[in-house]
Design an enzyme around this catalytic site. Structure first.
Site, PDB file in Angstrom:
ATOM      1  N   SER A  78     -10.167   9.897 -31.161  1.00 35.84           N
ATOM      2  CA  SER A  78      -8.908  10.336 -30.546  1.00 35.84           C
ATOM      3  C   SER A  78      -8.573   9.497 -29.328  1.00 35.84           C
ATOM      4  CB  SER A  78      -9.066  11.803 -30.131  1.00 35.84           C
ATOM      5  OG  SER A  78      -8.063  12.187 -29.228  1.00 35.84           O
ATOM      6  N   TYR A  84     -13.389  19.101 -25.731  1.00 36.05           N
ATOM      7  CA  TYR A  84     -13.013  18.477 -27.010  1.00 36.05           C
ATOM      8  C   TYR A  84     -13.020  16.957 -26.874  1.00 36.05           C
ATOM      9  CZ  TYR A  84      -9.851  16.326 -30.361  1.00 36.05           C
ATOM     10  OH  TYR A  84      -9.306  15.469 -31.279  1.00 36.05           O
ATOM     11  N   LYS A 123     -15.570  13.791 -28.619  1.00 43.17           N
ATOM     12  CA  LYS A 123     -15.138  12.553 -29.288  1.00 43.17           C
ATOM     13  C   LYS A 123     -15.755  11.339 -28.594  1.00 43.17           C
ATOM     14  CE  LYS A 123     -12.434  14.307 -32.472  1.00 43.17           C
ATOM     15  NZ  LYS A 123     -12.889  14.315 -33.877  1.00 43.17           N
TER      16      LYS A 123
END
Length: 338
Positions: A124, A149, A153
Site C-alpha cells: 500500500s 494497518y 504493510k
C-alpha cells in the site's frame, strides 16, 4: 500450474481472479470470508466461463495451507488476505499484527516447505507515510506509518525483502497500491464492504443508492486547490491487470521488485463527488467534518517504473471509475446479498 490467490473472494482479489483466468492461468483461492462473499467467485465464473478452486480457510491455518500445496500445483502466490480498515486497526492493533504479520509468516513458511518461492504482495501507499516527495516514486523513502494497518504493510515488506535477500531463489514483487475504486464493467462484480464503508467511493455509492444519508468530507482546510485531500484513484480492473503483469514478471525470476500501481493523477474528494454527480446525473449530499487523525493532504504516484518494467499503465479515467462503481451499486444495492 496454478496461482494461489489468498483473499481471492475480496474486492481486488475477485477482480484479479477474472483477469488471471482471462490470461489463461489456473486459479486457486483461499479466503476465510470474514470480509468477502463466496458469491463473488460465482460472478467470476459467470464472467469468464471458468471455475476457481476454492478453499475456505485462514492464512493462520497451517493445515489448510499444507492441504492446498499438496493437492494443487501452485507456482506463485498473490497475497491479498489481510485486515485492512485503518480506523479498526487503531482500535484493534493486536488483531491486525496477529492476522496480517503472523498469518503471512505461516503462509511463507508453508510455501518454502513446498518449494514455491514466488510471491506477489498486496502492499500500500501507506508505507510512504506523509511522503517526502510528490509524485511518489519507488525510490521515495518509506515514512512513519500513521496506523497499525500501515505498519503491517511496511513490516511485511521488510520481512519479505529479508527473506529474498537470504535466499535468492525467492522472487518477491511488492505492489504498492494507491486508491482502488470502480467495479467490473458488467455491473455484476464490485466492492462489497461489510457494514459502513471505510473508503470514499463505496460511501458515495451507498449515499447515492439511499442506504446512507450523506457523505462525510473529512477536512476542507488542507493545502490543496479546494481544501480537500487529494489521492491517486485507480480503477480496480487496471489494478487487477497489474497483478497479471506481475505474475508474468515473476516468470523471469526477477528477485526483488517494487512497483507503484496508480494513475499518476491526483483527485480531491470534491473532484470525486463532482465527477460522480456528472457521470451519473445524481446528487450527493455531503457535510464537512473535522480532519481525521493520520490523514495527509496529498498522495499520488509516479507510475513510470511499472510502465517500463511491467508494460503496465492505467487505462481508465475518473469518469469511468465513477460510472462503473455506480452501475455495480445500482444493480446490487445490497452487494452480493440478495
Amino acid at each position: 500450474m496454478a496461482i494461489l490467490v489468498t483473499g481471492g473472494a475480496g474486492y481486488i482479489g475477485s477482480h484479479t481472479c477474472v483477469e488471471l483466468l482471462n490470461a489463461g492461468y489456473e486459479v486457486v483461492v483461499l479466503d476465510n470470508l470474514s470480509n468477502s462473499s463466496e458469491k463473488s467467485l460465482d460472478r467470476v465464473k459467470e464472467l469468464t466461463g471458468k471455475t476457481v478452486k476454492f478453499y475456505k480457510g485462514d492464512i493462520l491455518d497451517r493445515e489448510i495451507l499444507n492441504e492446498i500445496f499438496v493437492n494443487e500445483k501452485i507456482e506463485s502466490c498473490i497475497h491479498f488476505a489481510g485486515l485492512k480498515a485503518v480506523g479498526e486497526s487503531v482500535a484493534k492493533p493486536w488483531e491486525y499484527y496477529q492476522n496480517n504479520i503472523a498469518g503471512t509468516l505461516v503462509l511463507v513458511d508453508v510455501m518454502r516447505q513446498h518449494n514455491c518461492k514466488n510471491i506477489i504482495f498486496s502492499s500500500s501507499a501507506t508505507v510512504y507515510g506523509d511522503p517526502a516527495q510528490i509524485p511518489i516514486t519507488e525510490e521515495c523513502p518509506k515514512g512513519q506509518c500513521t496506523n497499525p494497518y500501515g505498519w503491517t504493510k511496511s513490516m511485511l515488506e521488510q520481512i519479505l525483502m529479508d527473506i529474498q535477500k537470504a535466499d535468492s531463489e525467492w522472487n518477491v514483487i511488492l505492489l504498492r497500491y494507491f486508491n482502488p475504486i470502480g467495479a467490473h464493467k458488467s455491473g455484476i462484480m464490485g466492492e462489497n464492504p461489510n457494514g459502513v464503508p471505510n473508503n470514499l467511493m463505496p460511501y458515495v455509492t451507498q449515499v447515492a443508492v439511499g442506504k446512507l444519508k450523506e457523505l462525510g468530507v473529512f477536512g476542507d482546510d488542507y493545502a490543496t486547490p479546494d481544501g480537500t485531500g487529494i489521492r491517486d484513484y485507480i480503477h480496480v480492473v487496471d489494478l487487477a491487470i497489474g497483478h497479471v503483469k506481475a505474475v508474468q514478471k515473476v516468470e523471469e525470476n526477477p528477485g526483488l521488485k517494487v512497483y507503484n500501481l496508480g494513475t499518476g493523477h491526483g483527485y480531491s474528494v470534491m473532484d470525486i463527488i463532482k465527477n460522480f454527480e456528472a457521470a451519473n446525473d445524481i446528487k450527493i449530499p455531503y457535510v464537512v467534518k473535522d480532519r481525521r487523525p493520520g490523514d495527509i493532504a496529498i498522495c499520488y504516484c509516479d507510475p513510470h517504473k511499472a510502465k517500463e518494467e511491467l508494460g503496465w499503465e492505467a487505462q481508465y479515467g475518473i469518469r469511468e471509475m465513477c460510472e462503473d462503481a455506480w452501475r455495480w451499486q445500482k444493480n446490487n444495492p445490497n452487494g452480493y446479498e440478495e
